[in-house]
Scaffold this active site. Structure first.
Site, PDB file in Angstrom:
ATOM      1  N   LYS A 197       8.425  -0.361  49.500  1.00 19.73           N
ATOM      2  CA  LYS A 197       7.588   0.199  48.432  1.00 19.73           C
ATOM      3  C   LYS A 197       8.024   1.627  48.107  1.00 19.73           C
ATOM      4  O   LYS A 197       8.222   1.986  46.963  1.00 19.73           O
ATOM      5  CB  LYS A 197       6.123   0.164  48.861  1.00 19.73           C
ATOM      6  CG  LYS A 197       5.176   0.764  47.848  1.00 19.73           C
ATOM      7  CD  LYS A 197       3.730   0.622  48.268  1.00 19.73           C
ATOM      8  CE  LYS A 197       2.854   1.529  47.411  1.00 19.73           C
ATOM      9  NZ  LYS A 197       1.434   1.414  47.711  1.00 19.73           N
ATOM     10  N   GLU A 203      13.243   3.112  59.051  1.00 25.65           N
ATOM     11  CA  GLU A 203      13.828   1.876  59.576  1.00 25.65           C
ATOM     12  C   GLU A 203      14.610   1.136  58.494  1.00 25.65           C
ATOM     13  O   GLU A 203      15.749   0.710  58.693  1.00 25.65           O
ATOM     14  CB  GLU A 203      12.715   0.932  60.090  1.00 25.65           C
ATOM     15  CG  GLU A 203      12.004   1.409  61.330  1.00 25.65           C
ATOM     16  CD  GLU A 203      10.781   2.260  61.036  1.00 25.65           C
ATOM     17  OE1 GLU A 203      10.745   2.925  59.973  1.00 25.65           O
ATOM     18  OE2 GLU A 203       9.865   2.283  61.880  1.00 25.65           O
ATOM     19  N   GLY A 254       1.148  -1.816  50.580  1.00 23.44           N
ATOM     20  CA  GLY A 254       2.237  -2.544  51.243  1.00 23.44           C
ATOM     21  C   GLY A 254       1.776  -3.872  51.826  1.00 23.44           C
ATOM     22  O   GLY A 254       2.411  -4.912  51.632  1.00 23.44           O
ATOM     23  N   ARG A 255       0.654  -3.859  52.543  1.00 21.45           N
ATOM     24  CA  ARG A 255       0.191  -5.092  53.203  1.00 21.45           C
ATOM     25  C   ARG A 255      -0.435  -6.080  52.225  1.00 21.45           C
ATOM     26  O   ARG A 255      -0.865  -7.157  52.612  1.00 21.45           O
ATOM     27  CB  ARG A 255      -0.780  -4.740  54.332  1.00 21.45           C
ATOM     28  CG  ARG A 255      -1.930  -3.856  53.914  1.00 21.45           C
ATOM     29  CD  ARG A 255      -2.618  -3.226  55.115  1.00 21.45           C
ATOM     30  NE  ARG A 255      -3.619  -2.228  54.747  1.00 21.45           N
ATOM     31  CZ  ARG A 255      -3.348  -0.944  54.488  1.00 21.45           C
ATOM     32  NH1 ARG A 255      -2.104  -0.508  54.555  1.00 21.45           N
ATOM     33  NH2 ARG A 255      -4.310  -0.106  54.177  1.00 21.45           N
ATOM     34  N   GLU A 340      -4.470  -2.310  59.845  1.00 21.50           N
ATOM     35  CA  GLU A 340      -4.010  -1.162  59.061  1.00 21.50           C
ATOM     36  C   GLU A 340      -5.042  -0.836  57.972  1.00 21.50           C
ATOM     37  O   GLU A 340      -5.193   0.321  57.574  1.00 21.50           O
ATOM     38  CB  GLU A 340      -2.628  -1.428  58.445  1.00 21.50           C
ATOM     39  CG  GLU A 340      -1.933  -0.153  57.983  1.00 21.50           C
ATOM     40  CD  GLU A 340      -0.460  -0.339  57.643  1.00 21.50           C
ATOM     41  OE1 GLU A 340       0.388   0.375  58.204  1.00 21.50           O
ATOM     42  OE2 GLU A 340      -0.155  -1.212  56.808  1.00 21.50           O
ATOM     43  N   HIS A 371      -2.090 -22.960  76.695  1.00 15.49           N
ATOM     44  CA  HIS A 371      -1.427 -22.961  77.997  1.00 15.49           C
ATOM     45  C   HIS A 371      -1.034 -21.553  78.416  1.00 15.49           C
ATOM     46  O   HIS A 371      -0.173 -21.366  79.280  1.00 15.49           O
ATOM     47  CB  HIS A 371      -0.215 -23.891  77.951  1.00 15.49           C
ATOM     48  CG  HIS A 371      -0.629 -25.296  77.653  1.00 15.49           C
ATOM     49  ND1 HIS A 371      -1.028 -26.177  78.638  1.00 15.49           N
ATOM     50  CD2 HIS A 371      -0.779 -25.946  76.478  1.00 15.49           C
ATOM     51  CE1 HIS A 371      -1.382 -27.318  78.066  1.00 15.49           C
ATOM     52  NE2 HIS A 371      -1.240 -27.203  76.764  1.00 15.49           N
ATOM     53  N   LYS A 480       5.707   9.103  62.662  1.00 19.77           N
ATOM     54  CA  LYS A 480       6.937   9.264  61.873  1.00 19.77           C
ATOM     55  C   LYS A 480       7.447  10.697  61.994  1.00 19.77           C
ATOM     56  O   LYS A 480       8.641  10.935  62.183  1.00 19.77           O
ATOM     57  CB  LYS A 480       6.659   8.970  60.391  1.00 19.77           C
ATOM     58  CG  LYS A 480       6.376   7.520  60.065  1.00 19.77           C
ATOM     59  CD  LYS A 480       6.229   7.371  58.550  1.00 19.77           C
ATOM     60  CE  LYS A 480       5.699   5.998  58.175  1.00 19.77           C
ATOM     61  NZ  LYS A 480       5.404   5.881  56.738  1.00 19.77           N
TER      62      LYS A 480
HETATM   63  O1  F6P Z   1       4.181   2.731  58.166  1.00 17.21           O
HETATM   64  C1  F6P Z   1       3.251   1.950  57.512  1.00 17.21           C
HETATM   65  C2  F6P Z   1       3.744   1.448  56.208  1.00 17.21           C
HETATM   66  O2  F6P Z   1       3.588   2.421  55.232  1.00 17.21           O
HETATM   67  C3  F6P Z   1       3.042   0.157  55.810  1.00 17.21           C
HETATM   68  O3  F6P Z   1       1.831   0.382  55.211  1.00 17.21           O
HETATM   69  C4  F6P Z   1       4.047  -0.464  54.922  1.00 17.21           C
HETATM   70  O4  F6P Z   1       3.786  -1.819  54.728  1.00 17.21           O
HETATM   71  C5  F6P Z   1       5.313  -0.189  55.696  1.00 17.21           C
HETATM   72  O5  F6P Z   1       5.111   1.090  56.256  1.00 17.21           O
HETATM   73  C6  F6P Z   1       6.564  -0.230  54.890  1.00 17.21           C
HETATM   74  O6  F6P Z   1       6.566   0.710  53.858  1.00 17.21           O
HETATM   75  P1  F6P Z   1       7.622   0.632  52.699  1.00 17.21           P
HETATM   76  O7  F6P Z   1       7.433  -0.676  51.990  1.00 17.21           O
HETATM   77  O8  F6P Z   1       7.340   1.802  51.803  1.00 17.21           O
HETATM   78  O9  F6P Z   1       8.990   0.709  53.289  1.00 17.21           O
END
Ligand code: F6P
Length: 510
Positions: A197, A203, A254-255, A340, A371, A480
């Site tokens: 987003k 990452e 995002g979610r 979240e 199990h 972060k």
């Molecule tokens: O770190 C949390 C977050 O902002 C989530 O809410 C989001 O889904 C994820 O990181 C990824 O964010 P982005 O789509 O901006 O890379």
């Protein structure tokens, strides 16, 4: 009004005291209509709530609580496009992504047109990739909401997935993940989708740079053909040399972004028609949430049940048990959605709360969980409400399996409730353990869309009662920032000013 200041809150506290001797077995014996009264249908989903620690009085008081806290008004504010995400001053309109074209007038007509323009472009691209036999592997690089939704849905709908293409999901900054995926790939037959987003997530950016470097090292030249970006930050994607981009808007959390361009891997996997069915299923649930009377409104009933358990019976976690192996990533998806969204300790105005919010959400597919950790659910000292998700019709034709699977899920709900009185000591099961049973006729794009929208809206309802902002996530920021600082210290070796534990760990990993 803050939920803990309402009359209904006080009444629910008293009701919870009187409720202490509640027993599910007696409740069923005393009321022949219990199963029917506490069950209902919603689009694509049948829900049996009757094995929960509630009775008619509980539901009535919870409805009063919803009224006093303005749940319906808050829902309508979301559907009107109001900026209910106060801390970020944003509207919350993931629902608009599944709204049929041309169905809204006024201020929302223009955003809806943009939604469909982007959707059409994305679905056209998805069909183009599907028809391109030279592309055999699609790698989605994204994390959190830019990973869990499409990953969960591609697995869930594996029977609809186009043969001849493989789908990979890389989220972790841990290079083992990307390296493992790249090992089996060839540059000329791979399409990378960079899903973010913000297009700033460490990452995803690290993985995207490494994927680009790998692609070029393999002799790949046409970045435009082999990389696409799914983002609200089209300019940042362009700076990386990615020309094929599909955008979305800041009013999609995002979610909550599976329905946007973030759904592209799913659209490639199941095709434009399948993706439209997913949207239609979710839209049907949106309509149910908006129009069904509050007492027969499934997201409302589930969200209120969550509040009852969390704040009055003090159950601090909920376990999800999908009895369908294709739904194996559903617990992880729901975990982000709920924790979240509602893992907040202040209200919408930033004032500290005196009551609990998000439960811990966790789970694994059945029958595997039986199990492993079901022992604790049956005989542990804590009560953990369980949410079963079962699917009536399988898509495979193997004999016996599905009847055994369904027998197990029904038997587990029954065993949790009934317990076993006739044996003492280790063999004694107290029973009276609560569960909810969600049943789909079949697992299709439509029913999956409805199921996910149901979960989104139940999280909305509990968040609305608690008076929190379910649509920001400031809690992820501190980690972060500190990771950046520690990363620099790992390079330099500078441990000055750190606590003794952090300094020692730093020196050990260097
Ligand atoms: O770190 C949390 C977050 O902002 C989530 O809410 C989001 O889904 C994820 O990181 C990824 O964010 P982005 O789509 O901006 O890379």
């Amino acid at each position: 009004m803050r939920c803990d200041q309402t009359a209904a809150w006080q009444k629910l506290q008293q009701h919870a005291q009187a409720f202490k001797g509640f027993d599910l077995r007696q409740a069923f014996a005393a009321d022949a209509g219990r199963a029917a009264a506490l069950s209902q249908s919603a689009p694509c989903v049948f829900a049996d709530l009757s094995k929960n620690h509630v009775d008619a009085a509980t539901e009535a008081l919870l409805q009063e609580l919803a009224q006093e806290t303005g749940v319906a008004a808050h829902r309508d504010a979301m559907f009107s496009g109001a900026h209910i995400n106060l801390s970020e001053d944003r509207a919350v309109m993931h629902w608009l992504l599944r709204q049929p074209a041309g169905s809204l007038s006024g201020a929302l007509a223009a955003p809806l047109t943009q939604v469909h323009d982007t959707l059409n472009a994305m679905l056209q691209y998805a069909e183009q990739v599907r028809a391109d036999d030279a592309i055999t592997d699609v790698v989605n690089i994204g994390i959190g909401g830019s990973d869990l939704g499409p990953q969960m849905a591609v697995l869930a709908l594996q029977d609809c997935v186009l043969p001849g293409k493989r789908f990979h999901f890389v989220s972790n900054v841990d290079g083992h993940e990307l390296a493992g995926v790249l090992q089996g790939l060839k540059a000329e037959s791979t399409l990378f989708l960079i899903a973010s987003k913000t297009f700033t997530t460490q990452e995803t950016m690290t993985n995207a740079h490494s994927a680009l470097a790998w692609f070029q090292a393999q002799g790949g030249r046409e970045v435009a053909r082999h990389f696409a970006a799914l983002t609200t930050n089209v300019a940042a994607a362009g700076a990386l040399g990615i020309r094929t981009t599909f955008g979305f808007w800041d009013w999609v959390g995002g979610r909550y972004s599976l329905w946007s361009a973030i759904g592209l891997p799913l659209a490639i996997a199941i095709g434009a028609a399948g993706f439209k069915e997913l949207l239609a299923g979710a839209h049907a649930m949106d309509r149910h949430f908006q129009t069904a009377p509050m007492g027969q409104n499934l997201p409302v009933r589930l969200g209120l049940l969550d509040v009852w358990y969390r704040n009055f019976l003090h159950y601090t976690s909920r376990s999800i048990a999908p009895y369908h192996s294709a739904l194996r990533r559903l617990p992880a998806y729901l975990q982000q959605l709920e924790m979240e969204s509602n893992g907040k300790r202040v209200d919408r105005n930033g004032q500290a709360l005196s009551y609990g919010t998000s439960p811990v959400l966790w789970g694994e597919p059945g029958t595997n969980g039986q199990h492993a950790y079901f022992q604790m659910l049956h005989q542990g000292t804590d009560i953990v409400p369980l949410e079963f998700v079962a699917v009536k019709r399988p898509t495979h034709s193997l004999k016996d399996h599905h009847a055994l699977l369904l027998a197990n899920v029904i038997a587990q709900a029954q065993a949790l409730m009934l317990g076993q009185d006739d044996a003492g000591g280790h063999r004694h099961f107290t029973g009276n353990r609560p569960s909810t049973f969600l049943l789909l006729d079949e697992l299709t794009p439509t029913s999956l869309g409805a199921l996910i929208a149901l979960q989104e809206h139940r999280v909305f309802v509990s968040g609305a009662v608690w008076g929190i902002n379910s649509f920001d996530q400031w809690g992820v920021e501190l980690g972060k920032v500190l990771a950046k600082d520690i990363h620099a210290r790992l390079v330099s070796g500078d441990a000055s000013g750190l606590d003794a534990s952090t300094a020692s760990l730093l020196s050990r990993v260097r």
